[in-house]
Design a protein around this motif. Structure first.
Motif, PDB file in Angstrom:
ATOM      1  N   LEU A   1       0.900  -1.304  -0.004  1.00 28.39           N
ATOM      2  CA  LEU A   1       0.094  -0.055  -0.080  1.00 28.39           C
ATOM      3  C   LEU A   1       0.805   1.273   0.051  1.00 28.39           C
ATOM      4  O   LEU A   1       0.367   2.315  -0.709  1.00 28.39           O
ATOM      5  CB  LEU A   1      -0.990  -0.115   1.311  1.00 28.39           C
ATOM      6  CG  LEU A   1      -2.164  -1.110   1.323  1.00 28.39           C
ATOM      7  CD1 LEU A   1      -2.776  -0.994   2.615  1.00 28.39           C
ATOM      8  CD2 LEU A   1      -2.916  -0.998   0.028  1.00 28.39           C
ATOM      9  N   ALA A   2       1.992   1.387   0.938  1.00 27.13           N
ATOM     10  CA  ALA A   2       2.844   2.317   0.934  1.00 27.13           C
ATOM     11  C   ALA A   2       3.348   2.682  -0.467  1.00 27.13           C
ATOM     12  O   ALA A   2       3.740   3.571  -0.854  1.00 27.13           O
ATOM     13  CB  ALA A   2       3.702   2.164   1.917  1.00 27.13           C
ATOM     14  N   SER A   3       3.670   1.625  -1.239  1.00 25.56           N
ATOM     15  CA  SER A   3       4.494   1.790  -2.516  1.00 25.56           C
ATOM     16  C   SER A   3       3.589   2.308  -3.397  1.00 25.56           C
ATOM     17  O   SER A   3       4.004   3.201  -4.246  1.00 25.56           O
ATOM     18  CB  SER A   3       4.919   0.166  -2.900  1.00 25.56           C
ATOM     19  OG  SER A   3       5.401   0.412  -4.281  1.00 25.56           O
ATOM     20  N   CYS A   4       2.221   2.015  -3.562  1.00 28.18           N
ATOM     21  CA  CYS A   4       1.222   2.493  -4.205  1.00 28.18           C
ATOM     22  C   CYS A   4       1.064   4.107  -4.168  1.00 28.18           C
ATOM     23  O   CYS A   4       0.875   4.706  -4.984  1.00 28.18           O
ATOM     24  CB  CYS A   4      -0.024   1.778  -4.222  1.00 28.18           C
ATOM     25  SG  CYS A   4      -0.242   0.089  -4.643  1.00 28.18           S
ATOM     26  N   ALA A   5       1.136   4.334  -2.870  1.00 26.27           N
ATOM     27  CA  ALA A   5       0.817   5.657  -2.645  1.00 26.27           C
ATOM     28  C   ALA A   5       2.000   6.727  -3.068  1.00 26.27           C
ATOM     29  O   ALA A   5       1.803   7.720  -3.329  1.00 26.27           O
ATOM     30  CB  ALA A   5       0.935   5.943  -0.956  1.00 26.27           C
ATOM     31  N   VAL A   6       3.050   6.097  -3.325  1.00 23.67           N
ATOM     32  CA  VAL A   6       4.353   6.738  -3.838  1.00 23.67           C
ATOM     33  C   VAL A   6       4.449   6.740  -5.256  1.00 23.67           C
ATOM     34  O   VAL A   6       4.996   7.860  -5.765  1.00 23.67           O
ATOM     35  CB  VAL A   6       5.720   6.341  -3.014  1.00 23.67           C
ATOM     36  CG1 VAL A   6       6.788   7.053  -3.802  1.00 23.67           C
ATOM     37  CG2 VAL A   6       5.631   6.460  -1.582  1.00 23.67           C
ATOM     38  N   THR A   7       4.310   5.789  -5.832  1.00 23.91           N
ATOM     39  CA  THR A   7       4.383   5.379  -7.406  1.00 23.91           C
ATOM     40  C   THR A   7       3.113   5.247  -8.023  1.00 23.91           C
ATOM     41  O   THR A   7       2.752   6.315  -9.329  1.00 23.91           O
ATOM     42  CB  THR A   7       5.466   4.265  -7.612  1.00 23.91           C
ATOM     43  OG1 THR A   7       4.602   3.314  -7.105  1.00 23.91           O
ATOM     44  CG2 THR A   7       6.718   4.462  -7.096  1.00 23.91           C
ATOM     45  N   GLY A   8       2.221   4.459  -7.748  1.00 22.28           N
ATOM     46  CA  GLY A   8       1.332   4.043  -8.811  1.00 22.28           C
ATOM     47  C   GLY A   8       0.120   5.098  -8.819  1.00 22.28           C
ATOM     48  O   GLY A   8      -0.497   5.230  -9.874  1.00 22.28           O
ATOM     49  N   ILE A   9      -0.256   5.530  -7.613  1.00 17.96           N
ATOM     50  CA  ILE A   9      -1.327   6.564  -7.726  1.00 17.96           C
ATOM     51  C   ILE A   9      -1.235   7.841  -8.306  1.00 17.96           C
ATOM     52  O   ILE A   9      -1.688   8.330  -9.266  1.00 17.96           O
ATOM     53  CB  ILE A   9      -1.917   6.503  -6.198  1.00 17.96           C
ATOM     54  CG1 ILE A   9      -2.655   5.559  -5.740  1.00 17.96           C
ATOM     55  CG2 ILE A   9      -2.761   7.758  -5.926  1.00 17.96           C
ATOM     56  CD1 ILE A   9      -3.006   5.480  -4.347  1.00 17.96           C
ATOM     57  N   PRO A  10       0.138   8.577  -8.151  1.00 17.88           N
ATOM     58  CA  PRO A  10       0.371   9.719  -8.834  1.00 17.88           C
ATOM     59  C   PRO A  10       0.321   9.401 -10.375  1.00 17.88           C
ATOM     60  O   PRO A  10      -0.287  10.441 -11.033  1.00 17.88           O
ATOM     61  CB  PRO A  10       1.683  10.033  -8.315  1.00 17.88           C
ATOM     62  CG  PRO A  10       1.685   9.745  -6.881  1.00 17.88           C
ATOM     63  CD  PRO A  10       1.092   8.129  -7.119  1.00 17.88           C
ATOM     64  N   ALA A  11       0.910   8.329 -10.906  1.00 14.58           N
ATOM     65  CA  ALA A  11       0.928   8.095 -12.100  1.00 14.58           C
ATOM     66  C   ALA A  11      -0.318   7.867 -12.701  1.00 14.58           C
ATOM     67  O   ALA A  11      -0.888   8.524 -13.894  1.00 14.58           O
ATOM     68  CB  ALA A  11       1.793   6.727 -12.650  1.00 14.58           C
ATOM     69  N   ALA A  12      -1.477   7.263 -11.956  1.00 13.48           N
ATOM     70  CA  ALA A  12      -2.691   7.156 -12.489  1.00 13.48           C
ATOM     71  C   ALA A  12      -3.580   8.574 -12.601  1.00 13.48           C
ATOM     72  O   ALA A  12      -4.067   8.689 -13.690  1.00 13.48           O
ATOM     73  CB  ALA A  12      -3.550   6.190 -11.776  1.00 13.48           C
ATOM     74  N   VAL A  13      -3.330   9.463 -11.715  1.00 15.15           N
ATOM     75  CA  VAL A  13      -3.847  10.629 -11.850  1.00 15.15           C
ATOM     76  C   VAL A  13      -3.610  11.476 -13.044  1.00 15.15           C
ATOM     77  O   VAL A  13      -4.144  12.242 -13.839  1.00 15.15           O
ATOM     78  CB  VAL A  13      -3.749  11.416 -10.455  1.00 15.15           C
ATOM     79  CG1 VAL A  13      -4.310  12.819 -10.742  1.00 15.15           C
ATOM     80  CG2 VAL A  13      -4.390  10.768  -9.263  1.00 15.15           C
ATOM     81  N   THR A  14      -2.108  11.284 -13.295  1.00 18.67           N
ATOM     82  CA  THR A  14      -1.640  12.099 -14.538  1.00 18.67           C
ATOM     83  C   THR A  14      -2.093  11.446 -15.595  1.00 18.67           C
ATOM     84  O   THR A  14      -2.484  12.311 -16.629  1.00 18.67           O
ATOM     85  CB  THR A  14       0.066  12.005 -14.500  1.00 18.67           C
ATOM     86  OG1 THR A  14       0.692  12.455 -13.244  1.00 18.67           O
ATOM     87  CG2 THR A  14       0.587  12.651 -15.538  1.00 18.67           C
ATOM     88  N   HIS A  15      -2.359  10.174 -15.940  1.00 21.18           N
ATOM     89  CA  HIS A  15      -2.874   9.493 -17.082  1.00 21.18           C
ATOM     90  C   HIS A  15      -4.484   9.960 -17.101  1.00 21.18           C
ATOM     91  O   HIS A  15      -4.852  10.270 -18.208  1.00 21.18           O
ATOM     92  CB  HIS A  15      -2.768   7.893 -16.801  1.00 21.18           C
ATOM     93  CG  HIS A  15      -1.540   7.516 -17.031  1.00 21.18           C
ATOM     94  ND1 HIS A  15      -1.034   6.362 -16.257  1.00 21.18           N
ATOM     95  CD2 HIS A  15      -0.179   8.049 -17.488  1.00 21.18           C
ATOM     96  CE1 HIS A  15       0.270   6.251 -16.481  1.00 21.18           C
ATOM     97  NE2 HIS A  15       0.711   7.189 -17.304  1.00 21.18           N
ATOM     98  N   LEU A  16      -5.068  10.218 -15.942  1.00 21.26           N
ATOM     99  CA  LEU A  16      -6.332  10.493 -15.860  1.00 21.26           C
ATOM    100  C   LEU A  16      -6.620  11.654 -16.558  1.00 21.26           C
ATOM    101  O   LEU A  16      -7.495  12.022 -17.226  1.00 21.26           O
ATOM    102  CB  LEU A  16      -7.072  10.374 -14.581  1.00 21.26           C
ATOM    103  CG  LEU A  16      -8.533  10.620 -14.619  1.00 21.26           C
ATOM    104  CD1 LEU A  16      -9.439   9.889 -15.582  1.00 21.26           C
ATOM    105  CD2 LEU A  16      -9.076  10.617 -13.199  1.00 21.26           C
ATOM    106  N   THR A  17      -5.814  12.682 -16.134  1.00 23.26           N
ATOM    107  CA  THR A  17      -5.816  14.234 -16.804  1.00 23.26           C
ATOM    108  C   THR A  17      -5.722  14.181 -18.227  1.00 23.26           C
ATOM    109  O   THR A  17      -6.597  14.898 -18.763  1.00 23.26           O
ATOM    110  CB  THR A  17      -4.629  15.033 -16.123  1.00 23.26           C
ATOM    111  OG1 THR A  17      -4.841  14.760 -14.514  1.00 23.26           O
ATOM    112  CG2 THR A  17      -4.812  16.439 -16.668  1.00 23.26           C
ATOM    113  N   THR A  18      -4.660  13.275 -18.784  1.00 23.58           N
ATOM    114  CA  THR A  18      -4.657  13.352 -20.266  1.00 23.58           C
ATOM    115  C   THR A  18      -5.919  12.651 -20.749  1.00 23.58           C
ATOM    116  O   THR A  18      -6.228  13.291 -21.868  1.00 23.58           O
ATOM    117  CB  THR A  18      -3.523  12.390 -20.624  1.00 23.58           C
ATOM    118  OG1 THR A  18      -2.212  12.813 -20.055  1.00 23.58           O
ATOM    119  CG2 THR A  18      -3.452  12.226 -21.954  1.00 23.58           C
TER     120      THR A  18
END
Length: 303
Positions: A161-178
């Motif tokens: 969960l901690a790993s996701c908070a640092v890497t996976g989630i911010p990348a997903a939000v960036t993709h969603l903005t696109t």
């Protein structure tokens, strides 16, 4: 197909005759000055475009536990609610089970003409400019599951969960903005787009005792942060938000008997707590999809 109930009335014979003649004329087209029948003019179809992951396709487990697409998802139920007041409305579902924000942009899971779900959605919106009533989208649930190693149905650890908070989630939000920028550009002004945030299947681990309690609490905090980020991405793009996280009372750990309310609702509206072979499965059941459909309908502001 939706059938309209016809109320039978007793009418005078003359009125019945006139009504029958009008009905025949409506079916056969109007009569021109040359005595021929002009074809009846039908209103062009309008569209509801459903985009996203497995939830947009109504996926549920079958009797042997395989996740399969159904006709009882939120898009189907939302369409049924809208159709009576929008009789020319047609439902187009482009969602892809397993889709992430990255694969929605780049393709790689489901086959689409043009390459990706986003490409297919953009082409559809361009081709039907002025006739799209509604676009709904749910995307992003599979991104944290992918980085937490949940693809096989296992539950995440605190470290994952901690790993996701640092890497996976911010990348997903960036993709969603696109994704949202491209959808808005393709749809043009005035098209109503509603994006969904998520309930939390990981709450099911609460039933595993104290270790499960710790993971459930941590997962809820992470999910709340992630859903806030999804909400901002949608609203910044001019879209509305279907607050499914709130509808499932995901943050409410108040106990009802021995089970927190959020866990009880998750078990009631999804297959996450079901016994094998159908469960445990993270997808909503028919009742859960109905809840999601109501949240979308309210957010869309359509009747």
């Amino acid at each position: 197909m939706h059938l309209t109930r016809i109320r039978r009335l007793r009418l005078p014979l003359a009125i019945v005759a006139v009504t029958a003649l009008a009905a025949v004329t409506a079916c056969s087209g109007s009569i021109t000055s040359a005595g021929t029948h002009a074809p009846a003019i039908q209103a062009p179809p309008t569209y509801y475009l459903a985009l996203g992951d497995s939830l947009s396709q109504g996926v549920q487990p079958d009797t042997v536990g395989a996740s399969v697409e159904t006709r009882y998802g939120y898009a189907d139920q939302l369409y049924a609610a809208l159709r009576p007041s929008h009789p020319t409305l047609e439902l187009v579902k482009l969602g892809c089970p397993g889709e992430t924000t990255s694969t929605m942009i780049n393709g790689g899971i489901c086959h689409y003409q043009g390459g990706s779900q986003l490409d297919a959605a953009g082409a559809f919106l361009h081709a039907h400019r002025g006739r799209v009533l509604l676009v709904t989208i749910d995307i992003g649930a599979n991104d944290p599951e992918h980085c937490a190693g949940q693809q096989g149905g296992g539950q995440p650890s605190l470290t994952q969960l901690a790993s996701c908070a640092v890497t996976g989630i911010p990348a997903a939000v960036t993709h969603l903005t696109t994704i949202m920028a491209r959808l808005k550009a393709a749809a043009g002004p005035g098209v109503r787009i509603v994006g969904m945030n998520y309930y939390l299947p990981a709450l099911a681990v609460w039933r595993d005792g104290l270790p499960g309690h710790l993971v459930a609490w941590a997962a809820e905090r992470l999910a709340a942060t992630y859903n806030d980020m999804l909400d901002r991405a949608y609203t910044n793009a001019g879209a509305r938000v279907a607050d499914v996280f709130g509808a499932f009372d995901t943050a409410d750990f108040a106990e009802q008997g021995t089970t927190p309310r959020n866990v009880a609702l998750l078990c009631q509206w999804t297959w996450a707590c079901a016994a094998p072979p159908r469960g445990p499965n993270q997808h909503a059941n028919q009742a859960g999809y109905q809840v999601i459909a109501r949240v979308f309908l309210q957010a869309a502001g359509l009747r």
